[in-house]
Structure formats: C-alpha cells, structure tokens
Design a protein around this motif. Sequence first.
Motif, mmCIF file in Angstrom:
data_model
loop_
_atom_site.group_PDB
_atom_site.id
_atom_site.type_symbol
_atom_site.label_atom_id
_atom_site.label_comp_id
_atom_site.label_asym_id
_atom_site.label_seq_id
_atom_site.Cartn_x
_atom_site.Cartn_y
_atom_site.Cartn_z
ATOM 1 N N ASP A 231 32.582 37.458 33.425
ATOM 2 C CA ASP A 231 33.317 36.890 32.292
ATOM 3 C C ASP A 231 33.499 35.374 32.399
ATOM 4 O OD1 ASP A 231 33.537 39.448 31.257
ATOM 5 O OD2 ASP A 231 35.526 39.789 32.104
ATOM 6 N N ASN A 232 32.837 34.764 33.380
ATOM 7 C CA ASN A 232 32.947 33.307 33.590
ATOM 8 C C ASN A 232 34.394 32.865 33.775
ATOM 9 O OD1 ASN A 232 30.108 32.769 33.347
ATOM 10 N ND2 ASN A 232 30.331 33.072 31.145
ATOM 11 N N GLU A 233 35.140 33.623 34.563
ATOM 12 C CA GLU A 233 36.545 33.322 34.814
ATOM 13 C C GLU A 233 36.776 32.862 36.249
ATOM 14 O OE1 GLU A 233 38.426 37.013 33.800
ATOM 15 O OE2 GLU A 233 38.333 36.605 31.652
ATOM 16 N N MET A 234 35.720 32.414 36.914
ATOM 17 C CA MET A 234 35.829 31.959 38.307
ATOM 18 C C MET A 234 35.596 30.455 38.366
ATOM 19 S SD MET A 234 33.591 34.743 40.396
ATOM 20 C CE MET A 234 34.562 34.953 41.870
ATOM 21 N N GLY A 235 36.204 29.848 39.363
ATOM 22 C CA GLY A 235 35.933 28.449 39.622
ATOM 23 C C GLY A 235 34.522 28.277 40.163
ATOM 24 N N ALA A 236 34.031 27.047 40.167
ATOM 25 C CA ALA A 236 32.659 26.768 40.597
ATOM 26 C C ALA A 236 32.407 27.180 42.047
ATOM 27 C CB ALA A 236 32.346 25.291 40.404
ATOM 28 N N ALA A 237 33.369 26.923 42.937
ATOM 29 C CA ALA A 237 33.182 27.249 44.357
ATOM 30 C C ALA A 237 33.103 28.763 44.560
ATOM 31 C CB ALA A 237 34.317 26.667 45.187
ATOM 32 N N GLU A 238 34.014 29.507 43.921
ATOM 33 C CA GLU A 238 34.006 30.970 44.046
ATOM 34 C C GLU A 238 32.736 31.549 43.440
ATOM 35 O OE1 GLU A 238 36.631 29.339 42.599
ATOM 36 O OE2 GLU A 238 38.062 29.436 44.240
ATOM 37 N N CYS A 239 32.327 30.979 42.329
ATOM 38 C CA CYS A 239 31.123 31.434 41.644
ATOM 39 C C CYS A 239 29.896 31.241 42.544
ATOM 40 C CB CYS A 239 30.975 30.655 40.336
ATOM 41 S SG CYS A 239 29.751 31.307 39.222
ATOM 42 N N ALA A 240 29.823 30.106 43.209
ATOM 43 C CA ALA A 240 28.699 29.824 44.101
ATOM 44 C C ALA A 240 28.670 30.799 45.277
ATOM 45 C CB ALA A 240 28.783 28.382 44.601
ATOM 46 N N PRO B 242 32.464 39.120 52.060
ATOM 47 C CA PRO B 242 32.231 40.570 52.206
ATOM 48 C C PRO B 242 31.911 41.249 50.873
ATOM 49 C CG PRO B 242 34.274 39.902 53.304
ATOM 50 C CD PRO B 242 33.796 38.723 52.513
ATOM 51 N N CYS B 243 31.138 42.307 50.945
ATOM 52 C CA CYS B 243 30.752 43.075 49.753
ATOM 53 C C CYS B 243 31.989 43.485 48.949
ATOM 54 C CB CYS B 243 29.964 44.317 50.149
ATOM 55 S SG CYS B 243 28.356 43.980 50.914
ATOM 56 N N GLU B 244 33.020 43.947 49.627
ATOM 57 C CA GLU B 244 34.230 44.405 48.946
ATOM 58 C C GLU B 244 34.836 43.288 48.093
ATOM 59 O OE1 GLU B 244 38.612 45.553 50.394
ATOM 60 O OE2 GLU B 244 37.036 46.847 51.209
ATOM 61 N N ASP B 245 34.876 42.074 48.629
ATOM 62 C CA ASP B 245 35.426 40.945 47.866
ATOM 63 C C ASP B 245 34.567 40.643 46.641
ATOM 64 O OD1 ASP B 245 37.380 40.769 49.779
ATOM 65 O OD2 ASP B 245 36.630 38.905 50.680
ATOM 66 N N VAL B 246 33.265 40.725 46.811
ATOM 67 C CA VAL B 246 32.349 40.466 45.693
ATOM 68 C C VAL B 246 32.585 41.492 44.583
ATOM 69 C CG1 VAL B 246 29.919 40.509 44.991
ATOM 70 C CG2 VAL B 246 30.604 39.298 47.072
ATOM 71 N N LEU B 247 32.643 42.757 44.959
ATOM 72 C CA LEU B 247 32.807 43.811 43.956
ATOM 73 C C LEU B 247 34.182 43.762 43.303
ATOM 74 C CD1 LEU B 247 30.934 46.695 45.773
ATOM 75 C CD2 LEU B 247 30.074 45.136 44.008
ATOM 76 N N ASP B 248 35.202 43.330 44.047
ATOM 77 C CA ASP B 248 36.547 43.204 43.477
ATOM 78 C C ASP B 248 36.608 42.129 42.392
ATOM 79 O OD1 ASP B 248 37.586 45.202 45.056
ATOM 80 O OD2 ASP B 248 38.578 43.851 46.476
ATOM 81 N N HIS B 249 35.718 41.145 42.475
ATOM 82 C CA HIS B 249 35.761 40.011 41.542
ATOM 83 C C HIS B 249 34.538 39.935 40.640
ATOM 84 C CE1 HIS B 249 39.355 38.463 43.434
ATOM 85 N NE2 HIS B 249 38.807 38.759 44.587
ATOM 86 N N LEU B 250 33.802 41.024 40.545
ATOM 87 C CA LEU B 250 32.566 41.043 39.775
ATOM 88 C C LEU B 250 32.790 40.745 38.295
ATOM 89 C CD1 LEU B 250 29.611 41.369 40.365
ATOM 90 C CD2 LEU B 250 29.843 43.817 40.018
ATOM 91 N N TYR B 251 33.835 41.332 37.712
ATOM 92 C CA TYR B 251 34.065 41.105 36.283
ATOM 93 C C TYR B 251 34.564 39.692 36.012
ATOM 94 C CZ TYR B 251 32.651 45.465 34.286
ATOM 95 O OH TYR B 251 31.877 46.500 33.843
ATOM 96 N N GLU B 252 35.270 39.097 36.952
ATOM 97 C CA GLU B 252 35.646 37.690 36.790
ATOM 98 C C GLU B 252 34.388 36.828 36.741
ATOM 99 O OE1 GLU B 252 38.825 36.399 39.530
ATOM 100 O OE2 GLU B 252 39.090 38.551 39.873
ATOM 101 N N TYR B 253 33.417 37.176 37.560
ATOM 102 C CA TYR B 253 32.142 36.453 37.573
ATOM 103 C C TYR B 253 31.401 36.689 36.258
ATOM 104 C CZ TYR B 253 27.484 35.006 39.103
ATOM 105 O OH TYR B 253 26.252 34.395 39.218
#
Length: 104
Positions: free
Chosen positions: A23-32, A10-21
């Motif tokens: 800042d390269n602070e996400m795992g490969a699966a979440e990033c994909a 969902p868009c909300e989940d993407v926007l909640d984790h945008l800065y983690e993305y």
Amino acid sequence: MSCGNHHDTPCEDVLDHLYEYLDNEMGAAECAKLREHLDECSPCLDKYGLEQAIKALVKRSCGCDTAPADLRGKVLARIERIRAGLPVEGDVLAEPTPAPATQE
C-alpha cells in the motif's frame, strides 16, 4: 514462516509488514530493507506475489465501492488491537475468559 536462511530482516517481520509495503505506507529505508529481503527469499517473494494478486483482484472487483465510515473505523481499530497483541472479540485463537468461581 521462515525459509531457513539468515536475512538482515527476518521473514516474519517482512510478512507482518507486507500490506504496508503493497500500500506504499512504508518509509524509504523500511521499503528498501523489505525489497532486499524479497530479492533474497523466494518463499517471501511468492507470498508477496500472492498478496499482490489478491489485492489487484479485490481492487478490480470492489474498486468503486467505498466502505462506510463506521465499518472503516471498526476495521482499523481491530487492526490496531491485533498489532498491539491484544485479544480481539470473535477471534477463535484468543484464549477464552475463565468463568468466575461460584461458591456452593
């Protein structure tokens, strides 16, 4: 925010984790998953582009300065409280604590 279309993430989940993305602070699966969503959703891609530009501007303007350790600790603690859904001191959106009842 939602573009109105169905997405696996969902868009909300993407926007909640945008800065983690960003800042390269996400795992490969979440990033994909996030990248796939951005490829499908132009409103989220626009928001990503804006946040990326702001981050680059801040880096250019303040890249040499290091935040004091106590400030960094306070900011990180505040972020954790927000992520946990806890009230944050000075938050204008937080519900005011009711005053204790007084007896007359």
